[in-house]
Scaffold this motif. Structure first.
Motif, short mmCIF file in Angstrom:
data_model
loop_
_atom_site.label_atom_id
_atom_site.label_comp_id
_atom_site.label_asym_id
_atom_site.label_seq_id
_atom_site.Cartn_x
_atom_site.Cartn_y
_atom_site.Cartn_z
N SER A 113 -18.57 -67.25 -41.96
CA SER A 113 -18.40 -68.03 -43.18
C SER A 113 -19.71 -68.08 -43.97
N ASP A 114 -19.64 -67.79 -45.25
CA ASP A 114 -20.81 -67.84 -46.12
C ASP A 114 -20.81 -69.07 -47.01
N TYR A 115 -19.75 -69.89 -46.92
CA TYR A 115 -19.62 -71.04 -47.81
C TYR A 115 -19.39 -72.31 -47.00
N VAL A 116 -19.74 -73.44 -47.61
CA VAL A 116 -19.44 -74.75 -47.04
C VAL A 116 -18.77 -75.60 -48.11
N VAL A 117 -18.03 -76.59 -47.66
CA VAL A 117 -17.48 -77.60 -48.56
C VAL A 117 -18.52 -78.71 -48.67
N SER A 118 -19.03 -78.94 -49.86
CA SER A 118 -20.06 -79.96 -50.08
C SER A 118 -19.43 -81.17 -50.76
N ILE A 119 -19.61 -82.34 -50.14
CA ILE A 119 -19.02 -83.58 -50.64
C ILE A 119 -20.14 -84.56 -50.94
N CYS A 120 -20.28 -84.92 -52.21
CA CYS A 120 -21.26 -85.93 -52.62
C CYS A 120 -20.53 -87.27 -52.73
N ILE A 121 -21.01 -88.27 -52.01
CA ILE A 121 -20.34 -89.58 -51.95
C ILE A 121 -21.31 -90.67 -52.37
N ASN A 122 -20.94 -91.43 -53.39
CA ASN A 122 -21.69 -92.61 -53.80
C ASN A 122 -20.82 -93.83 -53.57
N SER A 123 -21.30 -94.77 -52.76
CA SER A 123 -20.51 -95.95 -52.41
C SER A 123 -21.21 -97.21 -52.92
N PHE A 124 -20.41 -98.15 -53.45
CA PHE A 124 -20.93 -99.34 -54.12
C PHE A 124 -20.47 -100.61 -53.40
N ASP A 125 -21.31 -101.67 -53.47
CA ASP A 125 -20.99 -102.93 -52.82
C ASP A 125 -20.18 -103.84 -53.75
N HIS A 126 -19.96 -105.08 -53.32
CA HIS A 126 -19.15 -106.03 -54.09
C HIS A 126 -19.73 -106.33 -55.47
N ASP A 127 -21.04 -106.18 -55.61
CA ASP A 127 -21.69 -106.45 -56.90
C ASP A 127 -21.76 -105.23 -57.79
N LEU A 152 -23.28 -102.48 -57.06
CA LEU A 152 -24.58 -101.84 -56.89
C LEU A 152 -24.47 -100.73 -55.86
N LEU A 153 -25.16 -99.63 -56.13
CA LEU A 153 -25.11 -98.49 -55.21
C LEU A 153 -25.67 -98.89 -53.85
N GLY A 154 -24.87 -98.67 -52.81
CA GLY A 154 -25.30 -99.00 -51.46
C GLY A 154 -25.63 -97.78 -50.64
N GLU A 155 -24.92 -96.67 -50.91
CA GLU A 155 -25.11 -95.46 -50.11
C GLU A 155 -24.92 -94.22 -50.97
N HIS A 156 -25.79 -93.25 -50.77
CA HIS A 156 -25.64 -91.92 -51.35
C HIS A 156 -25.65 -90.93 -50.19
N ARG A 157 -24.59 -90.13 -50.12
CA ARG A 157 -24.45 -89.24 -48.98
C ARG A 157 -23.98 -87.86 -49.43
N ILE A 158 -24.62 -86.83 -48.88
CA ILE A 158 -24.17 -85.45 -49.09
C ILE A 158 -23.68 -84.93 -47.74
N LEU A 159 -22.43 -84.51 -47.70
CA LEU A 159 -21.84 -83.99 -46.48
C LEU A 159 -21.49 -82.52 -46.68
N HIS A 160 -21.94 -81.69 -45.76
CA HIS A 160 -21.59 -80.27 -45.77
C HIS A 160 -20.61 -80.02 -44.62
N HIS A 161 -19.45 -79.50 -44.97
CA HIS A 161 -18.38 -79.33 -43.99
C HIS A 161 -18.02 -77.87 -43.83
N HIS A 162 -17.81 -77.46 -42.59
CA HIS A 162 -17.40 -76.09 -42.29
C HIS A 162 -16.02 -75.84 -42.92
N PRO A 163 -15.82 -74.74 -43.65
CA PRO A 163 -14.55 -74.53 -44.35
C PRO A 163 -13.38 -74.20 -43.44
N ASP A 164 -13.65 -73.74 -42.21
CA ASP A 164 -12.56 -73.32 -41.33
C ASP A 164 -11.74 -74.47 -40.78
N ALA A 165 -12.23 -75.70 -40.92
CA ALA A 165 -11.48 -76.85 -40.38
C ALA A 165 -11.45 -77.98 -41.39
N PHE A 166 -11.24 -77.63 -42.63
CA PHE A 166 -11.28 -78.63 -43.70
C PHE A 166 -9.96 -78.61 -44.47
#
Length: 247
Positions: A204-218, A220-234
């Motif tokens: 595999s030469d490619y990955v699935v890249s997921i950028c996730i920004n999660s916010f709290d009750h106010d 406000l940004l609480g988490e910034h996450r970049i996830l790279h996932h193998h394409p064969d099991a996605f």
């Protein structure tokens, strides 16, 4: 402890997934569910609305609530199905799909956002963050890795063991907070050096890249996450409900 509608949602979801409430059948009536769980009608309605938003059921006027969940079949059973309609940890997604998840922490450090980092993460200069790099294994195979930045005030006291399990669960249970909104951007990219280092890429030469920004009750940004996932099991599953809002 989950609030009542949350518990009802997870129990009904499990009963739908294991076939107790099969595809095309109707769930017990709202009145029956209220009696079963000893709760208010609004609590049951909330649980059912979440099931509908996640594609498990569809309310039918004058008939009840019909199960619309189709269990994975064939090659789908080998894939990790992600649902973008809710904030679900990848451990939860793995267990739901029948995978045995485990996590390896590669890096865990406290950092301050400087000018260089501010070019890559949407936090303010000077913000104190916890930076975690972790590799997710499913059935013993490394299928994804995460580069995660979390506001330090949300994870004060967190341990490596906590981060191996679920950062979101720690925020909720230990800190009494919650990330309530998640924005996700999913693209397919060429695999980089870290992908080849952390994942068994094979041909595999490619990955699935997921950028996730999660916010709290106010909001406000609480988490910034970049996830790279193998394409064969996605596998991405999404429920789309027709909007009645006019343009």
């Amino acid at each position: 402890m989950r609030v009542a509608y949350d518990s009802i949602y997870f129990e009904l979801r499990k009963l739908i997934e294991d076939g107790t409430y099969a595809y095309r059948t109707l769930l017990p009536s709202e009145t029956a569910l209220v009696k079963r769980y000893g709760c208010a009608h609004n609590t049951v309605r909330k649980a059912l609305s979440i099931l509908a938003a996640h594609g498990y059921v569809q309310p039918i006027h004058g008939k009840g609530v019909r199960v619309t969940y189709l269990p994975p079949s064939g090659s789908d059973k080998k894939l990790l199905s992600l649902n973008p309609n809710g904030i679900e940890s990848f451990n939860e997604a793995a267990k739901r799909c029948g995978f045995a998840p485990s996590t390896k922490i590669v890096l865990m450090e406290s950092i301050e956002v400087d000018e260089a980092l501010a070019q890559n993460v949407p936090f303010d200069l000077g913000q104190q963050l916890l930076h975690v790099v972790r590799i997710r294994h499913y059935n013993g195979k490394p299928l994804s890795w995460e580069d995660c930045y979390v506001r330090e005030d949300l994870v004060e006291g967190i341990t490596v063991e906590d981060a191996q399990d679920s950062i979101h669960a720690y925020i909720k249970s230990a800190r009494g907070a919650k990330l309530v909104t998640s924005q996700r951007t999913i693209v397919v990219e060429h695999a980089n050096k870290q992908d080849n280092k952390f994942l068994q890429m094979g041909d595999s030469d490619y990955v699935v890249s997921i950028c996730i920004n999660s916010f709290d009750h106010d909001g406000l940004l609480g988490e910034h996450r970049i996830l790279h996932h193998h394409p064969d099991a996605f596998l991405l599953r999404q429920t789309v409900i027709e909007s009645r809002v006019s343009k």
